[in-house]
Write a protein that holds these residues in place. Structure first.
Motif, PDB file in Angstrom:
ATOM      1  N   LEU A   1       0.825  -1.205   0.000  1.00  0.00           N
ATOM      2  CA  LEU A   1       0.000   0.000   0.000  1.00  0.00           C
ATOM      3  C   LEU A   1       0.865   1.262   0.000  1.00  0.00           C
ATOM      4  CD1 LEU A   1      -2.782  -1.054   2.555  1.00  0.00           C
ATOM      5  CD2 LEU A   1      -2.941  -0.976   0.062  1.00  0.00           C
ATOM      6  N   THR A   2       1.966   1.209   0.728  1.00  0.00           N
ATOM      7  CA  THR A   2       2.868   2.365   0.758  1.00  0.00           C
ATOM      8  C   THR A   2       3.496   2.606  -0.606  1.00  0.00           C
ATOM      9  OG1 THR A   2       3.353   1.921   3.095  1.00  0.00           O
ATOM     10  CG2 THR A   2       4.884   3.351   1.897  1.00  0.00           C
ATOM     11  N   ALA A   3       3.912   1.531  -1.269  1.00  0.00           N
ATOM     12  CA  ALA A   3       4.542   1.669  -2.581  1.00  0.00           C
ATOM     13  C   ALA A   3       3.586   2.232  -3.615  1.00  0.00           C
ATOM     14  CB  ALA A   3       5.081   0.313  -3.037  1.00  0.00           C
ATOM     15  N   HIS A   4       2.282   2.031  -3.409  1.00  0.00           N
ATOM     16  CA  HIS A   4       1.291   2.493  -4.379  1.00  0.00           C
ATOM     17  C   HIS A   4       0.455   3.647  -3.831  1.00  0.00           C
ATOM     18  CE1 HIS A   4       1.878  -0.866  -7.245  1.00  0.00           C
ATOM     19  NE2 HIS A   4       2.216  -1.535  -6.159  1.00  0.00           N
ATOM     20  N   ALA A   5       0.982   4.323  -2.797  1.00  0.00           N
ATOM     21  CA  ALA A   5       0.219   5.412  -2.175  1.00  0.00           C
ATOM     22  C   ALA A   5      -0.056   6.540  -3.151  1.00  0.00           C
ATOM     23  CB  ALA A   5       0.969   5.940  -0.959  1.00  0.00           C
ATOM     24  N   SER A   6       0.877   6.797  -4.054  1.00  0.00           N
ATOM     25  CA  SER A   6       0.690   7.900  -4.998  1.00  0.00           C
ATOM     26  C   SER A   6      -0.447   7.649  -5.973  1.00  0.00           C
ATOM     27  CB  SER A   6       1.982   8.144  -5.782  1.00  0.00           C
ATOM     28  OG  SER A   6       2.344   6.991  -6.526  1.00  0.00           O
ATOM     29  N   GLU A   7      -0.895   6.382  -6.094  1.00  0.00           N
ATOM     30  CA  GLU A   7      -1.951   6.043  -7.041  1.00  0.00           C
ATOM     31  C   GLU A   7      -3.343   6.213  -6.443  1.00  0.00           C
ATOM     32  OE1 GLU A   7      -1.143   2.073  -8.319  1.00  0.00           O
ATOM     33  OE2 GLU A   7       0.957   2.501  -8.772  1.00  0.00           O
ATOM     34  N   LEU A   8      -3.413   6.456  -5.145  1.00  0.00           N
ATOM     35  CA  LEU A   8      -4.719   6.613  -4.508  1.00  0.00           C
ATOM     36  C   LEU A   8      -5.386   7.883  -5.010  1.00  0.00           C
ATOM     37  CD1 LEU A   8      -3.963   5.686  -0.782  1.00  0.00           C
ATOM     38  CD2 LEU A   8      -5.254   4.340  -2.424  1.00  0.00           C
ATOM     39  N   GLY A   9      -6.565   7.748  -5.565  1.00  0.00           N
ATOM     40  CA  GLY A   9      -7.289   8.910  -6.045  1.00  0.00           C
ATOM     41  C   GLY A   9      -8.780   8.802  -5.842  1.00  0.00           C
ATOM     42  N   ASP A  10      -9.310   7.615  -6.032  1.00  0.00           N
ATOM     43  CA  ASP A  10     -10.739   7.385  -5.873  1.00  0.00           C
ATOM     44  C   ASP A  10     -11.111   7.481  -4.403  1.00  0.00           C
ATOM     45  OD1 ASP A  10     -12.852   4.877  -5.317  1.00  0.00           O
ATOM     46  OD2 ASP A  10     -13.400   6.195  -6.977  1.00  0.00           O
ATOM     47  N   ILE A  11     -12.273   8.071  -4.117  1.00  0.00           N
ATOM     48  CA  ILE A  11     -12.703   8.244  -2.739  1.00  0.00           C
ATOM     49  C   ILE A  11     -12.835   6.908  -2.027  1.00  0.00           C
ATOM     50  CG2 ILE A  11     -15.132   8.319  -3.439  1.00  0.00           C
ATOM     51  CD1 ILE A  11     -13.520  10.167  -0.456  1.00  0.00           C
ATOM     52  N   GLY A  12     -13.317   5.884  -2.749  1.00  0.00           N
ATOM     53  CA  GLY A  12     -13.442   4.568  -2.141  1.00  0.00           C
ATOM     54  C   GLY A  12     -12.098   3.980  -1.757  1.00  0.00           C
ATOM     55  N   GLU A  13     -11.070   4.182  -2.595  1.00  0.00           N
ATOM     56  CA  GLU A  13      -9.733   3.684  -2.282  1.00  0.00           C
ATOM     57  C   GLU A  13      -9.175   4.377  -1.041  1.00  0.00           C
ATOM     58  OE1 GLU A  13      -7.504   4.413  -5.795  1.00  0.00           O
ATOM     59  OE2 GLU A  13      -8.169   2.587  -6.813  1.00  0.00           O
ATOM     60  N   ILE A  14      -9.382   5.689  -0.951  1.00  0.00           N
ATOM     61  CA  ILE A  14      -8.879   6.435   0.205  1.00  0.00           C
ATOM     62  C   ILE A  14      -9.576   5.962   1.484  1.00  0.00           C
ATOM     63  CG2 ILE A  14      -8.774   8.716   1.265  1.00  0.00           C
ATOM     64  CD1 ILE A  14      -8.402   9.871  -1.534  1.00  0.00           C
ATOM     65  N   GLU A  15     -10.894   5.804   1.431  1.00  0.00           N
ATOM     66  CA  GLU A  15     -11.637   5.360   2.614  1.00  0.00           C
ATOM     67  C   GLU A  15     -11.168   3.978   3.057  1.00  0.00           C
ATOM     68  OE1 GLU A  15     -15.826   7.684   1.554  1.00  0.00           O
ATOM     69  OE2 GLU A  15     -15.509   5.596   0.932  1.00  0.00           O
ATOM     70  N   ARG A  16     -11.028   3.081   2.102  1.00  0.00           N
ATOM     71  CA  ARG A  16     -10.628   1.711   2.445  1.00  0.00           C
ATOM     72  C   ARG A  16      -9.204   1.690   3.008  1.00  0.00           C
ATOM     73  NH1 ARG A  16     -12.106  -0.191  -1.884  1.00  0.00           N
ATOM     74  NH2 ARG A  16     -10.141   0.002  -3.021  1.00  0.00           N
ATOM     75  N   THR A  17      -8.298   2.481   2.430  1.00  0.00           N
ATOM     76  CA  THR A  17      -6.916   2.500   2.910  1.00  0.00           C
ATOM     77  C   THR A  17      -6.841   3.042   4.325  1.00  0.00           C
ATOM     78  OG1 THR A  17      -6.128   2.813   0.639  1.00  0.00           O
ATOM     79  CG2 THR A  17      -4.594   3.340   2.413  1.00  0.00           C
ATOM     80  N   ILE A  18      -7.673   4.039   4.651  1.00  0.00           N
ATOM     81  CA  ILE A  18      -7.706   4.552   6.021  1.00  0.00           C
ATOM     82  C   ILE A  18      -8.103   3.447   6.993  1.00  0.00           C
ATOM     83  CG2 ILE A  18      -8.933   6.117   7.579  1.00  0.00           C
ATOM     84  CD1 ILE A  18      -9.070   8.130   5.283  1.00  0.00           C
ATOM     85  N   LEU A  19      -9.095   2.642   6.620  1.00  0.00           N
ATOM     86  CA  LEU A  19      -9.520   1.537   7.488  1.00  0.00           C
ATOM     87  C   LEU A  19      -8.402   0.523   7.682  1.00  0.00           C
ATOM     88  CD1 LEU A  19     -13.144   0.899   6.152  1.00  0.00           C
ATOM     89  CD2 LEU A  19     -12.482   2.066   8.257  1.00  0.00           C
ATOM     90  N   VAL A  20      -7.650   0.221   6.611  1.00  0.00           N
ATOM     91  CA  VAL A  20      -6.544  -0.741   6.713  1.00  0.00           C
ATOM     92  C   VAL A  20      -5.438  -0.192   7.601  1.00  0.00           C
ATOM     93  CG1 VAL A  20      -4.755  -1.961   5.423  1.00  0.00           C
ATOM     94  CG2 VAL A  20      -7.052  -1.795   4.477  1.00  0.00           C
ATOM     95  N   LEU A  21      -5.074   1.079   7.401  1.00  0.00           N
ATOM     96  CA  LEU A  21      -4.003   1.659   8.203  1.00  0.00           C
ATOM     97  C   LEU A  21      -4.386   1.703   9.675  1.00  0.00           C
ATOM     98  CD1 LEU A  21      -2.934   4.565   5.827  1.00  0.00           C
ATOM     99  CD2 LEU A  21      -1.690   2.436   6.284  1.00  0.00           C
ATOM    100  N   ARG A  22      -5.644   2.005   9.953  1.00  0.00           N
ATOM    101  CA  ARG A  22      -6.111   2.003  11.341  1.00  0.00           C
ATOM    102  C   ARG A  22      -5.938   0.609  11.947  1.00  0.00           C
ATOM    103  NH1 ARG A  22      -9.079   3.928  16.123  1.00  0.00           N
ATOM    104  NH2 ARG A  22     -10.686   2.385  16.554  1.00  0.00           N
ATOM    105  N   ALA A  23      -6.331  -0.448  11.205  1.00  0.00           N
ATOM    106  CA  ALA A  23      -6.199  -1.816  11.713  1.00  0.00           C
ATOM    107  C   ALA A  23      -4.736  -2.206  11.891  1.00  0.00           C
ATOM    108  CB  ALA A  23      -6.891  -2.787  10.763  1.00  0.00           C
ATOM    109  N   ALA A  24      -3.854  -1.638  11.067  1.00  0.00           N
ATOM    110  CA  ALA A  24      -2.425  -1.956  11.154  1.00  0.00           C
ATOM    111  C   ALA A  24      -1.708  -1.118  12.205  1.00  0.00           C
ATOM    112  CB  ALA A  24      -1.767  -1.746   9.795  1.00  0.00           C
ATOM    113  N   GLY A  25      -2.425  -0.202  12.848  1.00  0.00           N
ATOM    114  CA  GLY A  25      -1.804   0.640  13.854  1.00  0.00           C
ATOM    115  C   GLY A  25      -0.981   1.769  13.274  1.00  0.00           C
TER     116      GLY A  25
END
Length: 582
Positions: free
Chosen positions: A289-313
């Motif tokens: 996810l970090t390697a592809h962070a620059s590709e995040l653009g869609d609102i759904g991708e951003i929302e989902r990534t926030i949930l994953v990062l929260r779970a990963a601490g």
């Protein structure tokens, strides 16, 4: 408008409604193939017995189809059988009448099954039913003659048509009886065998018998919680499916994507594995996810990534040089929604909560108020907003978001939960839309919503069905992969990841998962690169550390717009059926 034109218009509407009904049942590919085969057999039976006036097995085949398979398949077999056979006999104004007549016979077969409560009829009762079906078809065709050719449409002329057609109708009824006596029970038994093998229906079993069966099979009655546990085989399946870049595709060996990696990461987190610890070839999910962070653009991708990062601490506000929470906040509209969609707004609430916003925060409250205004009259939600057909996935997302926003006891939330409960199928699972076939993803959404709303999914059993948890476990294969449905294995990695969140009874947003302690080694020299936030720093004299487990408690919701991408593949009835017939 002439009587013939009016009658054909009415018949056209009736046939369109019948085929529309059949399509809305979302028949499986196996059912489509069987309906097409039976329609072809009905047409062939009519052609083969053409030398014998009005003696044909067509009516019996259609009746048996409705009796064994249900009203919609029975109607389709009758209507398509008439249409296909007239490619040989010739099409004309009689074709819609024959399609409607044999379609009605298929419906009568389903009615017979309902009256007999599913009991297998003997040879003679089946023959009598086929005789009655012959009379029904004769009535329809005599009405056709009267409407089309009588002129003044008097009762006397209708009686004349019945009288002059009597020898032909008697031959039809006699043929039906003989055919039913010859092959009726065997034909019905074959169709029922097909349905038994290809479809599963759970029926209630008395408690004592269930307990006895459990003791005989396992030596002890399994605990309810054990039956709902996350299968270790499913976790191992996902671990084997991880690509060298740390991400996941829709299936093992497929290219990694943000979508599938995100959902799989949430599945691992629900199962108690921190996404930063799930790695292959030295690269973890978080690394991908970090390697592809620059590709995040869609609102759904951003929302989902926030949930994953929260779970990963990890902090979503400091992710590869981006503040995802602030980026998402800037996309909230003046009306409180995200992208004007229920699903994006629901996940927006979940992401805001994962990013540190309290339920009382004005952005959360505005988004929740917008969602509440989109509820349909039946209590459900459509991803596009109020007025669209309610769906289980969209409603489940809304329920989790409303609960996360502090509206667990609100009327809109309770009505949405009731809508979800009403959508449960007899196999215990949930469909994408009410009346459809069950699938794993919609069932997972429903389970998460029910848990968020305080309902025990193990006790959700509509009319004695199995629970949704039992339905999900029944889809777990030998490899650990979870099937999308009884008839489909599409996107197994994605489906398995989503099923894990439900089997673990974890709604969104997930709480941070403890990192897995690594084996101790001599303390390395200090380096400039900081340790990950959740990783314990080794002591100077290292000692083996105990593995700690943190059980994240339930609270809060799913993304149905993306589930729509994996929606049902029912196919188109007419194209498939006529293709087989020809």
């Amino acid at each position: 408008m002439t009587p013939m034109t009016g009658s054909l218009a009415i018949l056209g509407l009736v046939l369109a409604a019948g085929f529309g009904w059949y399509e809305r049942t979302r028949p499986t590919s196996r059912m489509l193939a069987l309906v097409a085969t039976l329609a072809a057999l009905a047409a062939l039976g009519r052609v083969a017995f053409a030398p014998l006036p009005n003696v044909k097995p067509t009516t019996d085949i259609v009746l048996f189809a409705g009796y064994a398979l249900g009203g919609a398949p029975g109607f389709a077999v009758g209507a398509l059988g008439a249409l296909a056979s007239n490619l040989f006999f010739g099409q004309g104004p009689w074709t819609p009448w024959q399609m409607a007549g044999w379609g009605a016979v298929g419906l009568a077969g389903a009615g017979l099954a309902h009256l007999t409560r599913g009991r297998a009829l003997g040879r003679v009762p089946l023959a009598l039913a086929c005789a009655a079906a012959g009379v029904l078809f004769a009535i329809v065709m005599n009405l056709y003659l009267w409407v089309t050719f009588s002129g003044d449409h008097t009762a006397a002329k209708l009686g004349a048509y019945f009288a002059t057609s009597l020898p032909f109708d008697a031959a039809h009824v006699t043929g039906n009886v003989l055919f039913a006596l010859a092959f009726g029970p065997a034909f019905v038994a074959a169709l029922r065998r097909f349905r038994t093998r290809m479809e599963i229906t759970w029926v209630p079993v008395p408690a004592a018998a269930a307990l006895l069966a459990a003791v005989v099979l396992t030596g002890a009655a399994p605990a309810p919680e054990a039956q709902a546990a996350v299968p270790d085989a499913s976790v191992r399946y996902l671990l084997r499916a991880q690509n060298a870049d740390g991400g996941f595709g829709a299936a093992p060996g497929q290219r990694s994507t943000q979508l599938h990696t995100g959902w799989t990461a949430l599945g691992f987190a629900a199962a108690g594995r921190n996404p930063a610890d799930v790695r292959t070839g030295g690269r973890s999910i978080v690394d991908y996810l970090t390697a592809h962070a620059s590709e995040l653009g869609d609102i759904g991708e951003i929302e989902r990534t926030i949930l994953v990062l929260r779970a990963a601490g990890r902090s979503p506000r400091r992710f590869s040089g981006r503040d995802l929470v602030s980026e998402m906040v800037r996309r909230q509209r003046a009306d409180g929604s995200f992208a004007g969609r229920v699903n994006h707004t629901a996940f927006g609430i979940l992401a805001l909560r994962a990013g540190g916003h309290a339920p009382s925060h004005r952005r959360v409250r505005r988004a929740a108020s917008w969602i509440a205004r989109q509820a349909n009259d039946d209590g459900g939600f459509h991803f596009g907003g109020r007025g669209g057909p309610s769906g289980v996935d969209d409603t489940s997302a809304a329920v989790q978001a409303l609960v996360a926003a502090g509206r667990r006891r609100a009327t809109v939330t309770r009505r949405a939960v009731r809508f979800t409960l009403r959508a449960q199928n007899a196999d215990g699972g949930f469909p994408l839309g009410s009346g459809g076939a069950s699938n794993a993803q919609s069932t997972a959404w429903a389970v998460q919503a029910l848990v968020a709303a305080g309902r025990d999914p193990a006790r959700v059993r509509r009319d004695g069905s199995r629970s949704p948890l039992a339905y999900l476990r029944s889809l777990v294969g030998d490899s650990g992969a979870v099937r999308y449905s009884r008839t489909s294995q599409q996107t197994p990695v994605w489906v398995t990841g989503q099923a894990l969140t439900a089997l673990a009874r974890k709604p969104f947003p997930l709480r941070p998962v403890a990192r897995r302690a690594r084996a101790a080694a001599p303390a390395p020299a200090p380096t400039a690169s900081p340790q990950p936030a959740a990783t314990p720093t080794p002591a100077a004299t290292p000692a083996p550390r105990r593995r700690r487990r943190v059980q994240p408690p339930p609270p809060a919701a799913p993304d149905p717009a993306e589930v729509a991408a994996a929606a049902h593949r029912a196919g188109t009835l007419t194209g498939v059926a006529v293709g087989v017939l020809l």
